[in-house]
Design a protein around this motif. Structure first.
Motif, short mmCIF file in Angstrom:
data_model
loop_
_atom_site.label_atom_id
_atom_site.label_comp_id
_atom_site.label_asym_id
_atom_site.label_seq_id
_atom_site.Cartn_x
_atom_site.Cartn_y
_atom_site.Cartn_z
N ASP A 83 0.83 -1.20 0.00
CA ASP A 83 0.00 0.00 0.00
C ASP A 83 0.87 1.26 0.00
O ASP A 83 0.53 2.26 -0.65
CB ASP A 83 -0.93 0.01 1.22
N LEU A 84 1.98 1.22 0.74
CA LEU A 84 2.90 2.36 0.73
C LEU A 84 3.48 2.57 -0.66
O LEU A 84 3.60 3.70 -1.14
CB LEU A 84 4.03 2.16 1.74
N GLU A 351 9.93 2.16 3.30
CA GLU A 351 8.79 1.29 3.05
C GLU A 351 9.07 -0.15 3.50
O GLU A 351 8.25 -0.78 4.18
CB GLU A 351 8.45 1.31 1.56
N ALA A 352 10.24 -0.66 3.14
CA ALA A 352 10.58 -2.05 3.47
C ALA A 352 10.70 -2.27 4.97
O ALA A 352 10.37 -3.35 5.48
CB ALA A 352 11.88 -2.44 2.78
N ASP A 353 11.14 -1.24 5.69
CA ASP A 353 11.31 -1.35 7.14
C ASP A 353 10.14 -0.76 7.91
O ASP A 353 10.24 -0.53 9.12
CB ASP A 353 12.61 -0.64 7.57
N GLY A 354 9.04 -0.50 7.23
CA GLY A 354 7.86 0.04 7.90
C GLY A 354 7.23 -0.97 8.84
O GLY A 354 7.59 -2.15 8.86
N SER A 355 6.27 -0.49 9.62
CA SER A 355 5.61 -1.38 10.60
C SER A 355 4.23 -0.81 10.93
O SER A 355 3.97 0.38 10.74
CB SER A 355 6.45 -1.49 11.87
N PRO A 356 3.33 -1.65 11.44
CA PRO A 356 1.97 -1.19 11.77
C PRO A 356 1.96 -0.29 13.00
O PRO A 356 2.71 -0.51 13.96
CB PRO A 356 1.21 -2.49 12.04
N SER A 357 1.11 0.72 12.97
CA SER A 357 0.88 1.56 14.14
C SER A 357 -0.03 0.82 15.11
O SER A 357 -0.57 -0.24 14.78
CB SER A 357 0.22 2.86 13.71
N ASP A 359 -2.91 1.40 15.66
CA ASP A 359 -4.23 1.35 15.03
C ASP A 359 -4.22 0.54 13.73
O ASP A 359 -5.21 0.56 12.98
CB ASP A 359 -4.72 2.76 14.76
N GLY A 360 -3.12 -0.16 13.45
CA GLY A 360 -3.07 -1.03 12.28
C GLY A 360 -2.75 -0.34 10.97
O GLY A 360 -2.95 -0.92 9.90
N VAL A 361 -2.24 0.89 11.03
CA VAL A 361 -1.82 1.60 9.82
C VAL A 361 -0.34 1.28 9.57
O VAL A 361 0.49 1.44 10.47
CB VAL A 361 -2.01 3.12 9.96
N PHE A 362 -0.02 0.84 8.37
CA PHE A 362 1.37 0.49 8.05
C PHE A 362 2.12 1.77 7.69
O PHE A 362 1.90 2.36 6.64
CB PHE A 362 1.43 -0.51 6.89
N LEU A 363 3.00 2.19 8.60
CA LEU A 363 3.72 3.46 8.44
C LEU A 363 5.15 3.20 7.97
O LEU A 363 5.80 2.26 8.43
CB LEU A 363 3.75 4.22 9.77
#
Length: 486
Positions: A83-84, A351-357, A359-363
């Motif tokens: 999604d990112l 993007e590759a090292d992102g993670s969910p907040s 609240d489940g938002v992938f940041l």
């Protein structure tokens, strides 16, 4: 309605009744037709039209989860790394269309709203109703495809004191009345870029509040229509002087007006108030909601497009006047290539090292993006026009206007102002672009804008240091030194 066309955007803009002041004119209607705003409004209209272009429609829009209409991809809530990437692909289309010169394209503030609308954990610390309100507002913005800008800081009157102390506390915008149905705001704020051609004004926290009782009237977040009663905009002088695309290739397209915002007892209804009081939450607004991460993801995508443009421009200049073989020129080109590739790497790593907040938002990974937002303003943005000036040298001052090519002196111009690879008219067009990208009033505003885009670079650096976990690295050093202690 969903994603708008350019004409729908212009029609709504012309139907609004703001109170604008620019170069001695008071403008209250048909903003898109005023010379100070027309060209930039037309440029923004092209961005809206791209949403309906078959070549870009599936990248720039997706199906609304509530209506099924096509809506802007910058409103897509990211749940995965893919999604990112999808969001970045959409950012890239607009950024490349504008060559990175539109700092307030709609996807910037849309990214902020997308994060805020999903930050239930954050808003629950104050009152869940605030989260419900901003989610409802986000849906309105998404379904109506509003173009929003925002305003950030108090006026610069006495920087030795805090914003809440300026002018005895009567200059910075503050809440002067709380009513059962909303709040009343009085005072001023800087600096609302593209305010005259936006649909909505977002008034979000920005400066660090001390958390004292005196800060309560300055602790808020809300949104208002751009023509709300009592709202006034005082614009700086225009940098688009009404010349042709030939003579002002960047200013005539990308001149984003900046304005001081005055709130003359502006009423904000409750459904548009997203935070009231809670200075500690105002200070955490961008970090704890994920808004900072999603906004910076868009910004780095934009600045990549801008850096690519400068690399292309520098390369064209080098080829045109035969300097590409000189080693010092190649060194500068290599520097620009490195900037481009590093920005690409930052985006992919974040993007590759992102993670969910919570609240489940992938940041995207904040530390990576934060490094880029500290590096670009001071190290890259100021260097880009400097390299163009170096390559172009006095060629920037030996430029005929477009009108000169229709005079009896055309033969002399064609003879003496050609380049190694270009006839005089094409060389003049290229160097006019170099001029607007490096030394014109437009270029000066761009340099200032990028340098302070996120705020004072010194304070930003301090915040980066304080937020970065260096203890594991220090522990490695201590462990290494301990090897010799036994």
């Amino acid at each position: 309605m969903g994603a708008r066309t350019g004409q729908q955007y212009l029609d709504r803009l012309n139907a609004m009744t703001p109170e604008l002041y620019v170069d001695g004119d008071k403008v209250t209607a048909k903003v898109a037709e005023h010379p100070a705003f027309r060209n930039n409004a037309l440029t923004y209209a092209k961005l809206f039209d791209l949403q309906h272009d078959p070549a870009h429609r599936d990248v720039l829009t997706y199906e609304s989860p509530t209506t099924g209409d096509r809506v802007g991809t910058s409103f897509l809530v990211p749940r995965t790394e893919d999604d990112l990437k999808r969001r970045r692909a959409a950012f890239s289309v607009w950024a490349r269309e504008s060559n990175g010169f539109l700092g307030r394209s709609g996807d910037y503030m849309n990214s902020s709203l997308t994060a805020l609308a999903t930050a239930k954990t954050f808003f629950a610390k104050a009152d869940p109703v605030f989260g419900e309100r901003i989610e409802a507002y986000y849906e309105l913005a998404r379904e109506n495809d509003w173009l929003a800008t925002h305003t950030l800081i108090p006026p610069q009157v006495n920087r030795a004191v805090s914003g809440s102390q300026q002018g005895g506390g009567n200059l910075a915008a503050k809440i002067v009345e709380e009513r059962p149905d909303g709040i009343v705001v009085r005072g001023a704020r800087m600096l609302a870029t593209i305010a005259p051609i936006a649909d909505e004004l977002l008034v979000f926290p920005s400066t660090v509040l001390r958390g004292t009782p005196e800060d309560a009237p300055y602790s808020y977040a809300f949104a208002i229509p751009n023509d709300a009663p009592g709202l006034k905009y005082y614009c700086r002088s225009r940098l688009d002087h009404g010349n042709s695309h030939f003579d002002e290739p960047l200013a005539s397209r990308y001149e984003e007006m900046d304005a001081v915002v005055v709130f003359d007892d502006v009423f904000v209804p409750n459904d548009r108030v997203f935070l009231l009081g809670h200075p500690e939450l105002c200070n955490a607004w961008y970090a704890e909601t994920g808004a900072g991460a999603l906004m910076t993801h868009q910004v780095v995508t934009r600045t990549l497009a801008k850096t690519e443009f400068y690399l292309g421009l520098a390369s064209e200049i080098a080829a045109a006047i035969g300097i590409g073989g000189f080693q010092h020129i190649q060194q500068d080109l290599a520097e620009l290539i490195s900037y481009v590739e590093l920005e690409k790497a930052v985006l992919r790593a974040a993007e590759a090292d992102g993670s969910p907040s919570p609240d489940g938002v992938f940041l995207p990974k904040w530390e990576t993006l934060n490094a880029a937002r500290n590096w670009y303003p001071t190290k890259v943005s100021q260097r880009l026009p400097e390299i163009i000036r170096k390559f172009s040298a006095s060629g920037l001052m030996a430029l005929p206007s477009e009108a000169d090519f229709d005079t009896e002196g055309r033969a002399d111009i064609d003879t003496y102002l050609q380049s190694a690879t270009l006839p005089a008219r094409d060389r003049a067009r290229l160097f006019k672009l170099a001029l607007d990208a490096s030394v014109s009033s437009f270029a000066g505003r761009e340099a200032l804008y990028e340098y302070f885009f996120f705020g004072d670079p010194v304070r930003m650096a301090g915040a980066q240091v304080n937020a970065y976990d260096r203890e594991p690295l220090q522990a490695r050093v201590r462990d290494f030194l301990a090897r010799d202690a036994h």
